[in-house]
Design a protein around this motif. Structure first.
Motif, mmCIF file in Angstrom:
data_model
loop_
_atom_site.group_PDB
_atom_site.id
_atom_site.type_symbol
_atom_site.label_atom_id
_atom_site.label_comp_id
_atom_site.label_asym_id
_atom_site.label_seq_id
_atom_site.Cartn_x
_atom_site.Cartn_y
_atom_site.Cartn_z
ATOM 1 N N ASN A 1 38.135 36.736 -51.518
ATOM 2 C CA ASN A 1 37.877 38.177 -51.714
ATOM 3 C C ASN A 1 36.473 38.424 -52.252
ATOM 4 O O ASN A 1 35.790 39.378 -51.852
ATOM 5 C CB ASN A 1 38.922 38.754 -52.660
ATOM 6 N N GLU A 2 36.061 37.563 -53.194
ATOM 7 C CA GLU A 2 34.703 37.707 -53.742
ATOM 8 C C GLU A 2 33.648 37.520 -52.652
ATOM 9 O O GLU A 2 32.657 38.259 -52.572
ATOM 10 C CB GLU A 2 34.501 36.695 -54.856
ATOM 11 N N LYS A 3 33.887 36.513 -51.778
ATOM 12 C CA LYS A 3 32.932 36.290 -50.686
ATOM 13 C C LYS A 3 32.886 37.506 -49.747
ATOM 14 O O LYS A 3 31.811 37.919 -49.282
ATOM 15 C CB LYS A 3 33.330 35.044 -49.905
ATOM 16 N N ARG A 4 34.044 38.067 -49.481
ATOM 17 C CA ARG A 4 34.086 39.255 -48.612
ATOM 18 C C ARG A 4 33.327 40.430 -49.240
ATOM 19 O O ARG A 4 32.582 41.169 -48.574
ATOM 20 C CB ARG A 4 35.523 39.658 -48.341
ATOM 21 N N GLU A 5 33.529 40.587 -50.569
ATOM 22 C CA GLU A 5 32.824 41.672 -51.253
ATOM 23 C C GLU A 5 31.326 41.480 -51.208
ATOM 24 O O GLU A 5 30.556 42.435 -50.965
ATOM 25 C CB GLU A 5 33.297 41.746 -52.705
ATOM 26 N N THR A 6 30.883 40.238 -51.393
ATOM 27 C CA THR A 6 29.431 39.974 -51.318
ATOM 28 C C THR A 6 28.904 40.256 -49.915
ATOM 29 O O THR A 6 27.801 40.802 -49.731
ATOM 30 C CB THR A 6 29.154 38.523 -51.701
ATOM 31 N N ARG A 7 29.698 39.872 -48.896
ATOM 32 C CA ARG A 7 29.267 40.145 -47.524
ATOM 33 C C ARG A 7 29.167 41.653 -47.272
ATOM 34 O O ARG A 7 28.204 42.129 -46.638
ATOM 35 C CB ARG A 7 30.251 39.527 -46.532
ATOM 36 N N ASN A 8 30.149 42.386 -47.782
ATOM 37 C CA ASN A 8 30.117 43.842 -47.594
ATOM 38 C C ASN A 8 28.909 44.476 -48.293
ATOM 39 O O ASN A 8 28.263 45.389 -47.777
ATOM 40 C CB ASN A 8 31.406 44.462 -48.109
ATOM 41 N N GLU A 9 28.613 43.973 -49.505
ATOM 42 C CA GLU A 9 27.456 44.492 -50.229
ATOM 43 C C GLU A 9 26.157 44.218 -49.470
ATOM 44 O O GLU A 9 25.265 45.072 -49.352
ATOM 45 C CB GLU A 9 27.399 43.857 -51.617
ATOM 46 N N LYS A 10 26.052 43.003 -48.906
ATOM 47 C CA LYS A 10 24.848 42.682 -48.118
ATOM 48 C C LYS A 10 24.736 43.590 -46.902
ATOM 49 O O LYS A 10 23.647 44.068 -46.527
ATOM 50 C CB LYS A 10 24.898 41.218 -47.680
ATOM 51 N N ARG A 11 25.850 43.845 -46.232
ATOM 52 C CA ARG A 11 25.818 44.735 -45.066
ATOM 53 C C ARG A 11 25.379 46.144 -45.465
ATOM 54 O O ARG A 11 24.608 46.806 -44.754
ATOM 55 C CB ARG A 11 27.199 44.785 -44.428
ATOM 56 N N GLU A 12 25.904 46.613 -46.614
ATOM 57 C CA GLU A 12 25.513 47.940 -47.058
ATOM 58 C C GLU A 12 24.015 48.022 -47.352
ATOM 59 O O GLU A 12 23.338 49.002 -46.996
ATOM 60 C CB GLU A 12 26.318 48.310 -48.310
ATOM 61 N N THR A 13 23.523 46.968 -48.010
ATOM 62 C CA THR A 13 22.065 46.956 -48.287
ATOM 63 C C THR A 13 21.251 46.954 -46.996
ATOM 64 O O THR A 13 20.222 47.623 -46.857
ATOM 65 C CB THR A 13 21.709 45.737 -49.124
ATOM 66 N N ARG A 14 21.731 46.185 -45.994
ATOM 67 C CA ARG A 14 21.025 46.158 -44.706
ATOM 68 C C ARG A 14 21.061 47.526 -44.054
ATOM 69 O O ARG A 14 20.044 47.985 -43.482
ATOM 70 C CB ARG A 14 21.660 45.120 -43.785
ATOM 71 N N ASN A 15 22.202 48.178 -44.105
ATOM 72 C CA ASN A 15 22.299 49.512 -43.490
ATOM 73 C C ASN A 15 21.381 50.519 -44.190
ATOM 74 O O ASN A 15 20.743 51.371 -43.551
ATOM 75 C CB ASN A 15 23.739 49.999 -43.540
ATOM 76 N N GLU A 16 21.317 50.450 -45.507
ATOM 77 C CA GLU A 16 20.436 51.350 -46.243
ATOM 78 C C GLU A 16 18.967 51.135 -45.860
ATOM 79 O O GLU A 16 18.199 52.085 -45.664
ATOM 80 C CB GLU A 16 20.631 51.140 -47.746
ATOM 81 N N LYS A 17 18.612 49.852 -45.735
ATOM 82 C CA LYS A 17 17.227 49.557 -45.322
ATOM 83 C C LYS A 17 16.941 50.105 -43.937
ATOM 84 O O LYS A 17 15.858 50.649 -43.652
ATOM 85 C CB LYS A 17 16.988 48.051 -45.361
ATOM 86 N N ARG A 18 17.871 49.955 -43.024
ATOM 87 C CA ARG A 18 17.678 50.459 -41.665
ATOM 88 C C ARG A 18 17.518 51.995 -41.680
ATOM 89 O O ARG A 18 16.686 52.579 -40.959
ATOM 90 C CB ARG A 18 18.856 50.086 -40.786
ATOM 91 N N GLU A 19 18.368 52.646 -42.497
ATOM 92 C CA GLU A 19 18.257 54.107 -42.571
ATOM 93 C C GLU A 19 16.892 54.546 -43.105
ATOM 94 O O GLU A 19 16.283 55.497 -42.625
ATOM 95 C CB GLU A 19 19.387 54.646 -43.470
ATOM 96 N N THR A 20 16.429 53.839 -44.129
ATOM 97 C CA THR A 20 15.093 54.189 -44.663
ATOM 98 C C THR A 20 14.024 53.988 -43.620
ATOM 99 O O THR A 20 13.081 54.768 -43.484
ATOM 100 C CB THR A 20 14.811 53.315 -45.891
ATOM 101 N N ARG A 21 14.152 52.914 -42.850
ATOM 102 C CA ARG A 21 13.144 52.668 -41.783
ATOM 103 C C ARG A 21 13.201 53.755 -40.739
ATOM 104 O O ARG A 21 12.152 54.255 -40.253
ATOM 105 C CB ARG A 21 13.417 51.306 -41.150
#
Length: 281
Positions: A258-278
């Motif tokens: 579960n912890e690994k899944r949460e970390t993966r989800n957090e990384k995806r969210e950060t990637r999406n935020e970066k894409r939106e800013t770009r």
């Protein structure tokens, strides 16, 4: 073509029979001594039947005799004993495997029961012999005492007759002595009564000791049962502990996943935020 040599031999297993013999006196004799008397009667092998007690093999008073013939006699002479053959063990080559195993198990159970019965009978006979020896010794002592008393009384009577012939005064003295002897006899009778009471007390004590031994044996049996139950409980507790440990490990693995899944989800969210800013830029 026909000049061939053919050898004909007897089948050792099919031409042999076995029987069971029990005798308490042969238990302390060696197999060689028993074989000297049985070789002339067609016996080729002797096997002592064993029982297992407390993890140890103990020899019994039952023997398996192997004869060099297809039939067995009704009795066998060993020393001054004429032993009767109780069970005939049939050749196992004529039976199927399942029947052989079932019959062998039945025979073993019967032999064990017979051995237990013979041991009980031997113990009872030994106890009876000891009791009879004690009674005989007591009766001999009593007879010796009675003979001594009779001899003493005869001597006293002879002395009293001589004293009566001598004088009347001595007769009075003899009467006094007879009275004294009667008192002594009364004392001896009292002593005998006391000895009988003591014997009765000793018998009661022996009975009490036997009861105590029986109670101690029952207590030991109960303690053994309790130990067995405690061992079973310990094994159950150990199994439960192992199960709990396995469950804990499974839960830990799930938490890590579960912890690994949460970390993966957090990384995806950060990637999406970066894409939106770009994209906004």
């Amino acid at each position: 073509m026909f000049d061939m040599e053919i050898a004909v031999e007897e089948n050792a297993k099919l031409n042999q029979t076995k029987g069971i013999v029990t005798c308490a006196d042969l238990r302390y004799a060696s197999e060689e001594e028993i074989m000297e008397d049985l070789e002339k009667q067609g016996v080729c092998k002797i096997e002592v039947m064993m029982i297992k007690r407390d993890g140890k093999l103990i020899s019994t008073s039952s023997f398996i005799l192997t004869f060099k013939s297809t039939g067995i006699p009704e009795t066998v002479n060993v020393g001054y004993h004429a032993l009767r053959i109780e069970n005939e063990i049939k050749n196992e080559n004529y039976n199927d495997k399942g029947e052989r195993e079932a019959r062998s198990e039945k025979r073993e159970a019967r032999s064990e029961k017979r051995v237990a019965r013979s041991e009980k009978r031997e113990a009872r006979s030994e106890k009876r012999e000891a009791r009879s020896e004690k009674r005989e010794a007591r009766s001999e002592k009593r007879e010796a005492r009675s003979e001594k008393r009779e001899a003493r009384s005869e001597k006293r009577e002879a002395r009293s007759e001589k004293r009566e012939a001598r004088s009347e005064k001595r007769e009075a003295r003899s009467e006094k002595r007879e009275a004294r002897s009667e008192k002594r006899e009364a004392r001896s009778e009292k002593r005998e009564a006391r000895s009988e009471k003591r014997e009765a007390r000793s018998e009661k004590r022996e009975a009490r000791s036997e009861k105590r031994e029986a109670r101690s044996e029952k207590r030991e049996a109960r303690s053994e049962k309790r130990e067995a139950r405690s061992e079973k409980r310990e094994t159950r507790n150990e199994k439960r502990e192992t199960r709990n440990e396995k469950r804990e490990t499974r839960n830990e693995k799930r938490e890590t996943r579960n912890e690994k899944r949460e970390t993966r989800n957090e990384k995806r969210e950060t990637r999406n935020e970066k894409r939106e800013t770009r994209n906004e830029k």
